[in-house]
Design a protein around this motif. Sequence first.
Motif, PDB file in Angstrom:
ATOM      1  N   VAL A   1      -7.945   7.868   9.871  1.00 18.21           N
ATOM      2  CA  VAL A   1      -7.138   9.072   9.645  1.00 18.21           C
ATOM      3  C   VAL A   1      -7.211   9.985  10.869  1.00 18.21           C
ATOM      4  O   VAL A   1      -6.200  10.535  11.315  1.00 18.21           O
ATOM      5  N   ASP A   2      -8.409  10.144  11.442  1.00 13.94           N
ATOM      6  CA  ASP A   2      -8.558  10.949  12.662  1.00 13.94           C
ATOM      7  C   ASP A   2      -7.694  10.381  13.783  1.00 13.94           C
ATOM      8  O   ASP A   2      -7.055  11.125  14.538  1.00 13.94           O
ATOM      9  N   GLN A   3      -7.680   9.066  13.892  1.00 16.91           N
ATOM     10  CA  GLN A   3      -6.903   8.421  14.964  1.00 16.91           C
ATOM     11  C   GLN A   3      -5.401   8.654  14.786  1.00 16.91           C
ATOM     12  O   GLN A   3      -4.675   8.900  15.752  1.00 16.91           O
ATOM     13  N   VAL A   4      -4.926   8.596  13.535  1.00 15.15           N
ATOM     14  CA  VAL A   4      -3.495   8.778  13.321  1.00 15.15           C
ATOM     15  C   VAL A   4      -3.088  10.228  13.567  1.00 15.15           C
ATOM     16  O   VAL A   4      -1.984  10.496  14.071  1.00 15.15           O
ATOM     17  N   ILE A   5      -3.964  11.170  13.279  1.00 15.31           N
ATOM     18  CA  ILE A   5      -3.640  12.584  13.562  1.00 15.31           C
ATOM     19  C   ILE A   5      -3.491  12.785  15.068  1.00 15.31           C
ATOM     20  O   ILE A   5      -2.617  13.532  15.527  1.00 15.31           O
ATOM     21  N   GLN A   6      -4.315  12.079  15.856  1.00 17.14           N
ATOM     22  CA  GLN A   6      -4.153  12.135  17.314  1.00 17.14           C
ATOM     23  C   GLN A   6      -2.843  11.471  17.756  1.00 17.14           C
ATOM     24  O   GLN A   6      -2.137  11.991  18.624  1.00 17.14           O
TER      25      GLN A   6
ATOM     26  N   HIS B   1       2.937  16.207   0.782  1.00 15.62           N
ATOM     27  CA  HIS B   1       1.953  16.126  -0.294  1.00 15.62           C
ATOM     28  C   HIS B   1       0.588  15.843   0.311  1.00 15.62           C
ATOM     29  O   HIS B   1       0.483  15.440   1.470  1.00 15.62           O
ATOM     30  N   GLY B   2      -0.461  16.044  -0.476  1.00 17.72           N
ATOM     31  CA  GLY B   2      -1.783  15.590  -0.082  1.00 17.72           C
ATOM     32  C   GLY B   2      -2.027  14.198  -0.639  1.00 17.72           C
ATOM     33  O   GLY B   2      -1.129  13.557  -1.196  1.00 17.72           O
ATOM     34  N   GLN B   3      -3.240  13.721  -0.463  1.00 16.54           N
ATOM     35  CA  GLN B   3      -3.686  12.493  -1.128  1.00 16.54           C
ATOM     36  C   GLN B   3      -5.129  12.701  -1.580  1.00 16.54           C
ATOM     37  O   GLN B   3      -5.867  13.506  -0.999  1.00 16.54           O
ATOM     38  N   PHE B   4      -5.508  11.953  -2.621  1.00 16.93           N
ATOM     39  CA  PHE B   4      -6.892  11.940  -3.092  1.00 16.93           C
ATOM     40  C   PHE B   4      -7.418  10.513  -3.077  1.00 16.93           C
ATOM     41  O   PHE B   4      -6.666   9.566  -3.364  1.00 16.93           O
ATOM     42  N   ASN B   5      -8.702  10.369  -2.773  1.00 16.10           N
ATOM     43  CA  ASN B   5      -9.330   9.053  -2.853  1.00 16.10           C
ATOM     44  C   ASN B   5      -9.359   8.569  -4.300  1.00 16.10           C
ATOM     45  O   ASN B   5      -9.538   9.366  -5.228  1.00 16.10           O
ATOM     46  N   VAL B   6      -9.188   7.265  -4.467  1.00 19.95           N
ATOM     47  CA  VAL B   6      -9.142   6.656  -5.797  1.00 19.95           C
ATOM     48  C   VAL B   6     -10.325   5.696  -5.954  1.00 19.95           C
ATOM     49  O   VAL B   6     -10.493   4.780  -5.151  1.00 19.95           O
ATOM     50  N   ASN B   7     -11.104   5.918  -6.994  1.00 19.39           N
ATOM     51  CA  ASN B   7     -12.198   5.008  -7.319  1.00 19.39           C
ATOM     52  C   ASN B   7     -11.843   4.033  -8.439  1.00 19.39           C
ATOM     53  O   ASN B   7     -12.392   2.943  -8.519  1.00 19.39           O
ATOM     54  N   TYR B   8     -10.910   4.472  -9.287  1.00 22.12           N
ATOM     55  CA  TYR B   8     -10.550   3.647 -10.452  1.00 22.12           C
ATOM     56  C   TYR B   8      -9.030   3.608 -10.623  1.00 22.12           C
ATOM     57  O   TYR B   8      -8.377   4.651 -10.666  1.00 22.12           O
ATOM     58  N   LYS B   9      -8.491   2.402 -10.720  1.00 15.68           N
ATOM     59  CA  LYS B   9      -7.082   2.214 -11.075  1.00 15.68           C
ATOM     60  C   LYS B   9      -7.011   1.885 -12.568  1.00 15.68           C
ATOM     61  O   LYS B   9      -7.731   1.000 -13.046  1.00 15.68           O
ATOM     62  N   VAL B  10      -6.129   2.583 -13.263  1.00 18.09           N
ATOM     63  CA  VAL B  10      -6.028   2.421 -14.717  1.00 18.09           C
ATOM     64  C   VAL B  10      -4.655   1.846 -15.068  1.00 18.09           C
ATOM     65  O   VAL B  10      -3.626   2.394 -14.671  1.00 18.09           O
ATOM     66  N   TYR B  11      -4.681   0.750 -15.808  1.00 23.48           N
ATOM     67  CA  TYR B  11      -3.445   0.040 -16.185  1.00 23.48           C
ATOM     68  C   TYR B  11      -3.099   0.394 -17.641  1.00 23.48           C
ATOM     69  O   TYR B  11      -3.425  -0.332 -18.573  1.00 23.48           O
TER      70      TYR B  11
ATOM     71  N   ASP C   1       0.424   8.872   6.022  1.00 19.52           N
ATOM     72  CA  ASP C   1       0.488   8.492   4.612  1.00 19.52           C
ATOM     73  C   ASP C   1       0.037   7.046   4.422  1.00 19.52           C
ATOM     74  O   ASP C   1      -0.785   6.741   3.554  1.00 19.52           O
ATOM     75  N   ASP C   2       0.579   6.155   5.244  1.00 21.99           N
ATOM     76  CA  ASP C   2       0.209   4.738   5.160  1.00 21.99           C
ATOM     77  C   ASP C   2      -1.289   4.547   5.357  1.00 21.99           C
ATOM     78  O   ASP C   2      -1.940   3.758   4.656  1.00 21.99           O
TER      79      ASP C   2
END
Length: 432
Positions: A214-219, A249-259, A201-202
């Motif tokens: 991510v590949d490294q952490v799965i190992q 949970h899953g995660q999704f890549n974020v391109n835009y942070k909205v305030y 997650d981190d």
Amino acid sequence: MTQTMQGIAKHLIVVSYDAFSEDNWEQAKRLPNLAKLIAKGAYSTQLKSVYPTMTYVIHSTMVTGVYPDKHGVIHNNPLQPFVESKNQAWHWYQDNLNVLTVYDVAKQAGLKTAGIMWPVTGRSSLTYNLPEIVAVNDENQALKVLKNGSPFFCLNLELKFGRIRKGIEQPYLDDFSTACAVDTIKRKKPNLLLLHLIDLDDTKHKYGTDNKAVDQVIQRMDHRLGDLIEAVEEAGVADETAFIVLGDHGQFNVNYKVYLNNLLKEKGLIFDRDGKLEWRAYFQSTGGSAYLQIQKGDQEAEQLALELLEQIAPDQQYGIEQFYERDDLDRLHVDRSISYIVEAKQGYSFEDGLSDRIVEDLEQQGIKHATHGYSPDKDNYHCNLVISGDKVNHGLQLAELEMVDIAPTIAKILGLEFTGGDGRSIDEAFQQ
């Protein structure tokens, strides 16, 4: 209370593999230790989480078997507008839950239970408890853990393995947690052990979901599973032990942070009074969605906030995919204290704070980031589950399952009577 049914196994190790989602399955299933558990088990890549998909909300469901509208932990954090995230309190304590947990029922049945970094277990009924809890505002971390966990148990683990840890930095934190779990299995032989590992997650948060890190952490995670399997063997309880390994949970890549709170401030619904920020309406973000909070009884603020949402929703730049009102939220089992939720499109996330810009373009800045908190109905967002043991139907692929099914399944494995939940025991996983 005693055990009332014939159990599947005398001992159960539950490993919460935080953010272990369907997109990680193909890589993870080929690694030796998870492959060993899969070969002796049933599995699914279609475990559906709960809304919002936040760690503390989900882990509360895992151990209670009910949706958030019943167990009462509806966010990682209680509402704390304008408090920096590093200084915010979390739902660390079991008394934040409104219902019994499966580990409470196990204790009543005379079983030994243990928790290593499991969320929402501060001051809990776990026999041996090292809770996930963080010092804020100049608190002492060690004292806070000792005060809210099992003092002698925690102290012993700290003396043995504290040198491994470097604060909350990974991979050291999960290495520490795994060492603690291994030691607990060997020395205490608990009937139920709950272990929360957060390296994946981190890493996704920090680097995005498709980075080599991510590949490294799965190992690394597979090595940790190997350490747990080996500990069970060394403890002499391998034939009597079952494993559950699951993502939350899953995660999704974020391109835009909205305030979004910037927009409320422009409307005067967030304002400065004598140098202090106050609010009439406030967006409490979950990452992939946000609760619209309204001060109690302030109908004008509610109307103004809803008008604002109606105005901005069609504008692509704000990343709003869906606006949920109460009828939708009942279907999604969201607590009745929440009247409105805004759901983000994939590629967007919502942030609590006020910023110098409403929309922050991460891609333009070369920043990689991923998050969760979205609706569990989104595509490619399911979690993985493995149930492994001698009396499990080996090699069985399970259909879509619900997170509320986990607690009843834990109870089934341990031979406990656990009623009143929203889920069911995954009986098809077990040999008749």
